[in-house]
Design a protein around this motif. Structure first.
Motif: not given
Length: 86
Positions: A54-66, A69-83
């Motif tokens: 059921e989950t086969f391939g869900s770990w495959q993404r178009k973006e690289s791991p780096a 991680v960069r996108n996730a950190r940016d989203a977190f940082r923006k959220s913290m700055e907003r609050h």
């Protein structure tokens, strides 16, 4: 423990549930429970649930791991700055 479940059903389905309940002399709740159990058993026989299938391939993404991680950190940082400014 019983839980409340709410759903909008077609009138014809509601009438069938009522009719079955009356004919079998069991509560509507039992009619629905039996129907779900029968359907679940039927599906279980035909197809065993395998989480890898059921989950086969869900770990495959178009973006690289780096990049992920960069996108996730940016989203977190923006959220913290907003609050922080509130």
């Amino acid at each position: 423990m019983d839980r409340i479940f709410s759903a909008r059903l077609d009138d014809s389905v509601v009438h069938r549930i009522s009719s079955l309940s009356h004919r079998l002399r069991i509560p509507k709740k039992k009619v629905l429970e039996r129907a779900v159990m029968l359907l679940s058993d039927q599906e279980g026989e035909e197809k065993a649930t395998d989480f890898l299938d059921e989950t086969f391939g869900s770990w495959q993404r178009k973006e690289s791991p780096a990049e992920l991680v960069r996108n996730a950190r940016d989203a977190f940082r923006k959220s913290m700055e907003r609050h922080k400014n509130s």
